[in-house]
Design a protein around this motif. Structure first.
Motif, short mmCIF file in Angstrom:
data_model
loop_
_atom_site.label_atom_id
_atom_site.label_comp_id
_atom_site.label_asym_id
_atom_site.label_seq_id
_atom_site.Cartn_x
_atom_site.Cartn_y
_atom_site.Cartn_z
N PRO A 244 67.43 22.52 31.06
CA PRO A 244 67.35 23.97 31.26
C PRO A 244 68.23 24.69 30.23
CG PRO A 244 67.78 22.82 33.33
CD PRO A 244 67.99 21.82 32.22
N ALA A 245 67.80 25.88 29.80
CA ALA A 245 68.57 26.56 28.76
C ALA A 245 68.17 28.02 28.63
CB ALA A 245 68.39 25.86 27.41
N ARG A 246 69.06 28.82 28.04
CA ARG A 246 68.74 30.19 27.67
C ARG A 246 67.81 30.17 26.47
NH1 ARG A 246 72.88 34.09 29.14
NH2 ARG A 246 72.17 35.51 27.51
N CYS A 247 67.15 31.30 26.23
CA CYS A 247 66.18 31.43 25.14
C CYS A 247 66.63 32.54 24.20
CB CYS A 247 64.79 31.73 25.72
SG CYS A 247 64.21 30.48 26.88
N PRO A 248 67.53 32.25 23.28
CA PRO A 248 68.13 33.29 22.43
C PRO A 248 67.14 33.99 21.51
CG PRO A 248 68.75 31.09 21.67
CD PRO A 248 68.11 30.91 23.00
N LYS A 249 66.13 33.29 21.00
CA LYS A 249 65.16 33.93 20.11
C LYS A 249 64.30 34.93 20.87
CE LYS A 249 64.92 29.98 16.95
NZ LYS A 249 64.04 28.93 16.35
N THR A 250 63.94 34.57 22.10
CA THR A 250 63.16 35.48 22.94
C THR A 250 64.00 36.70 23.29
OG1 THR A 250 61.99 33.59 23.88
CG2 THR A 250 61.82 35.68 25.06
N GLU A 251 65.25 36.48 23.64
CA GLU A 251 66.15 37.58 23.96
C GLU A 251 66.33 38.50 22.76
OE1 GLU A 251 68.91 35.20 27.26
OE2 GLU A 251 69.71 35.67 25.27
N ALA A 252 66.42 37.92 21.57
CA ALA A 252 66.63 38.73 20.37
C ALA A 252 65.46 39.68 20.13
CB ALA A 252 66.82 37.83 19.16
N VAL A 253 64.24 39.21 20.40
CA VAL A 253 63.06 40.07 20.25
C VAL A 253 63.12 41.21 21.26
CG1 VAL A 253 60.56 40.20 20.51
CG2 VAL A 253 61.60 38.26 19.31
N LEU A 254 63.42 40.90 22.50
CA LEU A 254 63.44 41.92 23.56
C LEU A 254 64.57 42.92 23.33
CD1 LEU A 254 62.82 39.60 26.64
CD2 LEU A 254 61.19 41.18 25.63
N ASN A 255 65.74 42.41 22.94
CA ASN A 255 66.89 43.29 22.78
C ASN A 255 66.86 44.06 21.46
OD1 ASN A 255 67.92 42.41 25.23
ND2 ASN A 255 69.05 40.73 24.30
N GLY A 256 66.04 43.60 20.52
CA GLY A 256 65.95 44.28 19.23
C GLY A 256 64.88 45.35 19.18
N ALA A 257 64.07 45.43 20.25
CA ALA A 257 62.98 46.41 20.27
C ALA A 257 63.48 47.76 20.79
CB ALA A 257 61.85 45.92 21.16
N SER A 258 62.91 48.82 20.25
CA SER A 258 63.29 50.16 20.71
C SER A 258 62.80 50.42 22.12
CB SER A 258 62.72 51.22 19.76
OG SER A 258 61.30 51.10 19.66
N LYS A 259 61.69 49.77 22.48
CA LYS A 259 61.19 49.88 23.85
C LYS A 259 60.28 48.69 24.13
CE LYS A 259 57.17 52.76 22.70
NZ LYS A 259 56.44 54.01 23.04
N LEU A 260 60.10 48.41 25.42
CA LEU A 260 59.22 47.32 25.80
C LEU A 260 57.80 47.84 25.92
CD1 LEU A 260 61.11 45.22 28.51
CD2 LEU A 260 60.74 44.71 26.10
N ASN A 261 56.91 47.22 25.17
CA ASN A 261 55.50 47.54 25.26
C ASN A 261 54.71 46.26 25.00
OD1 ASN A 261 55.65 47.14 22.44
ND2 ASN A 261 55.98 49.34 22.09
N GLU A 262 53.40 46.37 24.94
CA GLU A 262 52.57 45.18 24.77
C GLU A 262 52.85 44.48 23.44
OE1 GLU A 262 50.63 43.68 26.80
OE2 GLU A 262 50.79 45.10 28.44
#
Length: 297
Positions: free
Chosen positions: A221-239
């Motif tokens: 089991p582990a965190r997903c830093p690359k996925t988090e980077a995409v989500l946290n680097g976006a101005s907003k969550l969209n499709e």
């Protein structure tokens, strides 16, 4: 099937006595708490210890409480205890949600959170939740008490950073001071005692940052830093952001094909679970339960 392995059984009355036994027998001792995993290993001959140290008599290890901003789960607290705890429900409902997915009622009544991570199977349901809360495992050994980060705990399948002469005292989840929303999504074939084909936890902090962790989608089991980077680097969550996050996720997990699922199915469903978990976490952050099929992002 009867247990055929011979071993000494000891039920120490104090922590010091338990630690002396572990030090004496080194790697030939196994600790018994809930026993849902160990008893099976003994029956099947997978584990052949010289001594089984039953710690259920030790006082104070079943407590569930808040301490200085952290939710402390004692080593003897079961998943049923977690589900029934008003402290967990108030401060960490995401842990309660994951606990509800563990096996069956009978197993949850005996299985402990500490035992779940000590078994260190890749599909440990509690692990992704502990990861998104940057949890610490509090252990005690001959040299005293030390904290082990959940991010350093899992060394591989059935391998942890716990020394042979150490005992887990508690698990501490660092509860954020800001408002959060979370979701644990589990992929399994049926309700009951099936292990996860995949598990994914999402925790959003005030809707501005996201933490993602998985189980059963890699050797540990582990965190997903690359996925988090995409989500946290976006101005907003969209499709568009979600599509990029799914691509990042499938690039940093390493599922296998086994009796429960194929690698390809796990890769596909990991993205599906991410979308569902993000929707549910966002809805909960807004103070309402997610509705089936609803798309918040």
């Amino acid at each position: 099937m009867p247990i055929t392995t011979e071993f000494e059984y000891v039920r120490p009355a104090t922590m010091d006595e338990a630690l002396r036994l572990l030090y004496r027998y080194k790697g030939s001792a196994r600790v018994l708490a809930g026993g849902t995993d160990l008893i099976v290993q003994l029956k099947e001959g997978v584990s052949k210890p010289e001594v089984v140290v039953d710690i259920k008599k030790l006082r104070g290890l079943d407590a569930i409480e808040m301490r200085s901003g952290s939710l402390r789960i004692g080593a003897l607290a079961t998943f049923s205890d977690i589900m029934d705890s008003p402290v967990v429900k108030k401060h960490c409902p995401l842990l309660r949600e994951a606990a509800m997915t563990v096996a069956s009622t009978g197993v949850r009544n005996r299985a402990t959170l500490a035992g779940n991570i000590c078994s260190a199977v890749p599909s440990a349901d509690a692990a992704p939740v502990l990861a998104v809360y940057d949890s610490d495992i509090i252990v005690k050994g001959p040299q005293g008490v030390r904290n082990i980060s959940i991010h350093e705990w899992f060394l591989g399948p059935r391998r942890t950073a716990l020394a042979p002469d150490e005992i887990v005292l508690a698990v501490e989840l660092k509860v954020p001071s800001v408002k959060t929303g979370g979701c644990y999504a589990k992929l399994s074939r049926y309700e009951g005692e099936d292990l996860a084909q995949g598990g994914l936890a999402v925790l959003t902090l005030s809707g501005r940052s996201y933490r993602v962790a998985v189980c059963a989608l890699g050797p540990r089991p582990a965190r997903c830093p690359k996925t988090e980077a995409v989500l946290n680097g976006a101005s907003k969550l969209n499709e568009k952001t979600l599509a990029r996050a799914k691509a990042a996720l499938t690039g940093e997990i390493a599922p296998i094909t086994d009796i429960r699922s194929t690698r390809e199915y796990r890769l596909h469903m990991a993205g599906v679970m991410l979308g569902r978990a993000l929707n549910a976490a966002t809805a909960r952050l807004l103070g309402r339960p997610p509705r089936y099929g609803e798309k918040v992002i």
